[in-house]
Design a protein around this motif. Sequence first.
Motif, PDB file in Angstrom:
ATOM      1  N   ARG A  16       0.821  -1.210   0.000  1.00  0.00           N
ATOM      2  CA  ARG A  16       0.000   0.000   0.000  1.00  0.00           C
ATOM      3  C   ARG A  16       0.858   1.265   0.000  1.00  0.00           C
ATOM      4  NH1 ARG A  16      -1.973  -3.581   3.661  1.00  0.00           N
ATOM      5  NH2 ARG A  16      -3.911  -4.606   3.078  1.00  0.00           N
ATOM      6  N   GLN A  17       2.000   1.206  -0.668  1.00  0.00           N
ATOM      7  CA  GLN A  17       2.859   2.396  -0.734  1.00  0.00           C
ATOM      8  C   GLN A  17       2.049   3.553  -1.329  1.00  0.00           C
ATOM      9  OE1 GLN A  17       6.235   2.336  -3.417  1.00  0.00           O
ATOM     10  NE2 GLN A  17       7.433   3.539  -1.969  1.00  0.00           N
ATOM     11  N   PHE A  18       2.257   4.749  -0.789  1.00  0.00           N
ATOM     12  CA  PHE A  18       1.429   5.898  -1.152  1.00  0.00           C
ATOM     13  C   PHE A  18       1.435   6.211  -2.639  1.00  0.00           C
ATOM     14  CE2 PHE A  18       5.463   8.064  -0.937  1.00  0.00           C
ATOM     15  CZ  PHE A  18       5.334   9.138  -1.822  1.00  0.00           C
ATOM     16  N   ILE A  19       2.520   5.933  -3.347  1.00  0.00           N
ATOM     17  CA  ILE A  19       2.549   6.261  -4.783  1.00  0.00           C
ATOM     18  C   ILE A  19       1.543   5.436  -5.581  1.00  0.00           C
ATOM     19  CG2 ILE A  19       4.918   7.105  -4.788  1.00  0.00           C
ATOM     20  CD1 ILE A  19       5.760   4.402  -6.034  1.00  0.00           C
ATOM     21  N   HIS A  20       1.019   4.386  -4.969  1.00  0.00           N
ATOM     22  CA  HIS A  20       0.017   3.547  -5.628  1.00  0.00           C
ATOM     23  C   HIS A  20      -1.409   3.883  -5.183  1.00  0.00           C
ATOM     24  CE1 HIS A  20       3.392   1.242  -7.021  1.00  0.00           C
ATOM     25  NE2 HIS A  20       3.694   0.811  -5.803  1.00  0.00           N
ATOM     26  N   VAL A  21      -1.587   4.257  -3.913  1.00  0.00           N
ATOM     27  CA  VAL A  21      -2.953   4.314  -3.368  1.00  0.00           C
ATOM     28  C   VAL A  21      -3.393   5.674  -2.824  1.00  0.00           C
ATOM     29  CG1 VAL A  21      -2.961   1.841  -2.844  1.00  0.00           C
ATOM     30  CG2 VAL A  21      -2.200   3.464  -1.092  1.00  0.00           C
ATOM     31  N   ASP A  22      -2.512   6.638  -2.780  1.00  0.00           N
ATOM     32  CA  ASP A  22      -2.876   7.948  -2.223  1.00  0.00           C
ATOM     33  C   ASP A  22      -2.728   9.022  -3.314  1.00  0.00           C
ATOM     34  OD1 ASP A  22      -3.044  10.428  -0.936  1.00  0.00           O
ATOM     35  OD2 ASP A  22      -1.999   9.708   0.859  1.00  0.00           O
ATOM     36  N   PRO A  23      -3.818   9.319  -4.018  1.00  0.00           N
ATOM     37  CA  PRO A  23      -3.734  10.273  -5.127  1.00  0.00           C
ATOM     38  C   PRO A  23      -3.205  11.652  -4.725  1.00  0.00           C
ATOM     39  CG  PRO A  23      -5.807   9.079  -5.234  1.00  0.00           C
ATOM     40  CD  PRO A  23      -5.157   8.727  -3.914  1.00  0.00           C
ATOM     41  N   VAL A  24      -3.529  12.117  -3.537  1.00  0.00           N
ATOM     42  CA  VAL A  24      -3.084  13.450  -3.107  1.00  0.00           C
ATOM     43  C   VAL A  24      -1.572  13.450  -2.884  1.00  0.00           C
ATOM     44  CG1 VAL A  24      -3.273  15.209  -1.306  1.00  0.00           C
ATOM     45  CG2 VAL A  24      -5.331  14.058  -2.144  1.00  0.00           C
ATOM     46  N   ALA A  25      -1.076  12.500  -2.112  1.00  0.00           N
ATOM     47  CA  ALA A  25       0.368  12.434  -1.850  1.00  0.00           C
ATOM     48  C   ALA A  25       1.141  12.114  -3.128  1.00  0.00           C
ATOM     49  CB  ALA A  25       0.663  11.395  -0.771  1.00  0.00           C
ATOM     50  N   ALA A  26       0.602  11.228  -3.972  1.00  0.00           N
ATOM     51  CA  ALA A  26       1.289  10.854  -5.206  1.00  0.00           C
ATOM     52  C   ALA A  26       1.359  12.023  -6.190  1.00  0.00           C
ATOM     53  CB  ALA A  26       0.599   9.653  -5.856  1.00  0.00           C
ATOM     54  N   ALA A  27       0.391  12.932  -6.133  1.00  0.00           N
ATOM     55  CA  ALA A  27       0.398  14.096  -7.023  1.00  0.00           C
ATOM     56  C   ALA A  27       1.599  14.991  -6.767  1.00  0.00           C
ATOM     57  CB  ALA A  27      -0.899  14.888  -6.857  1.00  0.00           C
ATOM     58  N   ALA A  28       2.151  14.938  -5.559  1.00  0.00           N
ATOM     59  CA  ALA A  28       3.303  15.775  -5.206  1.00  0.00           C
ATOM     60  C   ALA A  28       4.635  15.135  -5.602  1.00  0.00           C
ATOM     61  CB  ALA A  28       3.290  16.057  -3.706  1.00  0.00           C
ATOM     62  N   THR A  29       4.612  13.952  -6.200  1.00  0.00           N
ATOM     63  CA  THR A  29       5.839  13.279  -6.628  1.00  0.00           C
ATOM     64  C   THR A  29       6.115  13.595  -8.097  1.00  0.00           C
ATOM     65  OG1 THR A  29       4.808  11.244  -7.462  1.00  0.00           O
ATOM     66  CG2 THR A  29       5.253  11.365  -5.070  1.00  0.00           C
ATOM     67  N   PRO A  30       7.285  13.238  -8.588  1.00  0.00           N
ATOM     68  CA  PRO A  30       7.561  13.427 -10.015  1.00  0.00           C
ATOM     69  C   PRO A  30       6.598  12.671 -10.935  1.00  0.00           C
ATOM     70  CG  PRO A  30       9.601  13.014  -8.822  1.00  0.00           C
ATOM     71  CD  PRO A  30       8.479  12.778  -7.851  1.00  0.00           C
ATOM     72  N   PHE A  31       5.877  11.668 -10.389  1.00  0.00           N
ATOM     73  CA  PHE A  31       4.913  10.919 -11.208  1.00  0.00           C
ATOM     74  C   PHE A  31       3.646  11.720 -11.458  1.00  0.00           C
ATOM     75  CE2 PHE A  31       7.093   7.375  -8.803  1.00  0.00           C
ATOM     76  CZ  PHE A  31       7.947   7.049  -9.848  1.00  0.00           C
ATOM     77  N   GLY A  32       3.346  12.691 -10.597  1.00  0.00           N
ATOM     78  CA  GLY A  32       2.178  13.548 -10.781  1.00  0.00           C
ATOM     79  C   GLY A  32       0.858  12.889 -10.443  1.00  0.00           C
ATOM     80  N   ILE A  45       0.549   5.557  -9.502  1.00  0.00           N
ATOM     81  CA  ILE A  45       1.074   4.680 -10.544  1.00  0.00           C
ATOM     82  C   ILE A  45       0.801   3.225 -10.168  1.00  0.00           C
ATOM     83  CG2 ILE A  45       2.847   6.302 -11.300  1.00  0.00           C
ATOM     84  CD1 ILE A  45       4.896   4.558  -9.718  1.00  0.00           C
ATOM     85  N   ALA A  46       0.763   2.396 -11.173  1.00  0.00           N
ATOM     86  CA  ALA A  46       0.551   0.959 -10.972  1.00  0.00           C
ATOM     87  C   ALA A  46       1.791   0.323 -10.370  1.00  0.00           C
ATOM     88  CB  ALA A  46       0.229   0.288 -12.303  1.00  0.00           C
ATOM     89  N   HIS A  47       1.583  -0.723  -9.601  1.00  0.00           N
ATOM     90  CA  HIS A  47       2.679  -1.544  -9.111  1.00  0.00           C
ATOM     91  C   HIS A  47       3.311  -2.256 -10.308  1.00  0.00           C
ATOM     92  CE1 HIS A  47      -0.414  -1.401  -5.965  1.00  0.00           C
ATOM     93  NE2 HIS A  47       0.517  -1.657  -5.065  1.00  0.00           N
ATOM     94  N   GLY A  48       4.629  -2.363 -10.301  1.00  0.00           N
ATOM     95  CA  GLY A  48       5.288  -3.134 -11.362  1.00  0.00           C
ATOM     96  C   GLY A  48       4.805  -4.569 -11.403  1.00  0.00           C
ATOM     97  N   PHE A  49       4.607  -5.160 -10.212  1.00  0.00           N
ATOM     98  CA  PHE A  49       4.151  -6.551 -10.174  1.00  0.00           C
ATOM     99  C   PHE A  49       2.706  -6.697 -10.644  1.00  0.00           C
ATOM    100  CE2 PHE A  49       7.740  -7.124  -7.097  1.00  0.00           C
ATOM    101  CZ  PHE A  49       8.492  -7.940  -7.940  1.00  0.00           C
ATOM    102  N   LEU A  50       1.915  -5.627 -10.550  1.00  0.00           N
ATOM    103  CA  LEU A  50       0.572  -5.660 -11.137  1.00  0.00           C
ATOM    104  C   LEU A  50       0.689  -5.795 -12.647  1.00  0.00           C
ATOM    105  CD1 LEU A  50      -2.488  -5.322 -11.396  1.00  0.00           C
ATOM    106  CD2 LEU A  50      -2.175  -2.862 -11.027  1.00  0.00           C
ATOM    107  N   LEU A  51       1.576  -5.014 -13.251  1.00  0.00           N
ATOM    108  CA  LEU A  51       1.758  -5.096 -14.704  1.00  0.00           C
ATOM    109  C   LEU A  51       2.221  -6.493 -15.109  1.00  0.00           C
ATOM    110  CD1 LEU A  51       3.549  -1.683 -15.304  1.00  0.00           C
ATOM    111  CD2 LEU A  51       1.107  -2.207 -15.518  1.00  0.00           C
TER     112      LEU A  51
END
Length: 151
Positions: free
Chosen positions: A39-55, A58-64
Motif C-alpha cells: 500500500r505504498q502511497f505512490i500507488h494508493v494515495d492520489p493526493v500524496a502521489a500528485a506531489a511526486t515526479p509521477f504527478g 502509478i501501478a505496481h510493477g508486479f501488477l503489470l
Amino acid sequence: MAEIAAQELASEIGAVWRSDWLVLTQATIDAFAEATGDRQFIHVDPVAAAATPFGGTIAHGFLLLSLMPQFAAASDQPAIAGVRMGVNYGGERTRFLSPVRSGSRIRGRFTLLAMVEKRPGQWQQTIEYAVEVDGTDKPALIAEWISQIFT
C-alpha cells in the motif's frame, strides 16, 4: 481463436501478438494493493502521489507483470492445439522501464523467442512480454517469460 500445432509454432520465432487495450483504473491498483499488502502511497494515495515526479498514482510493477495471463488471453496469439496443461517455469530479464499512471490505456505485446520440444509432448516456450502504454514509444515493462506446455 485460431489453433496451431506446437511444431508449427516452433517455426514462427519472432512472431508478435498484441492484446486488446485495457484502461488501468485506480480501483484495479487499489485491489492489487489490498491483495498483496503493498500500500505504498505512490500507488494508493492520489493526493500524496500528485506531489511526486509521477504527478499521480502509478501501478505496481508486479501488477503489470501479473496482467500477463489476462493480456495473453485477449491477444491474437493462436492457441496451441492439444494442450493438456501449461505451467509457468520462470522469467528472465524483467525490467520495469517506466511508470504507468492510473487511468492509462495499456496492452500486452508478446514476441515468440523460442519454442523447444524438451521431450515428446513437453514444450518449453519463451516469450518476450512487454506492456505498451498508449501514446508512448517506450514500454512500461519488458520480461522474458518461460512456460512449460504439455500436449
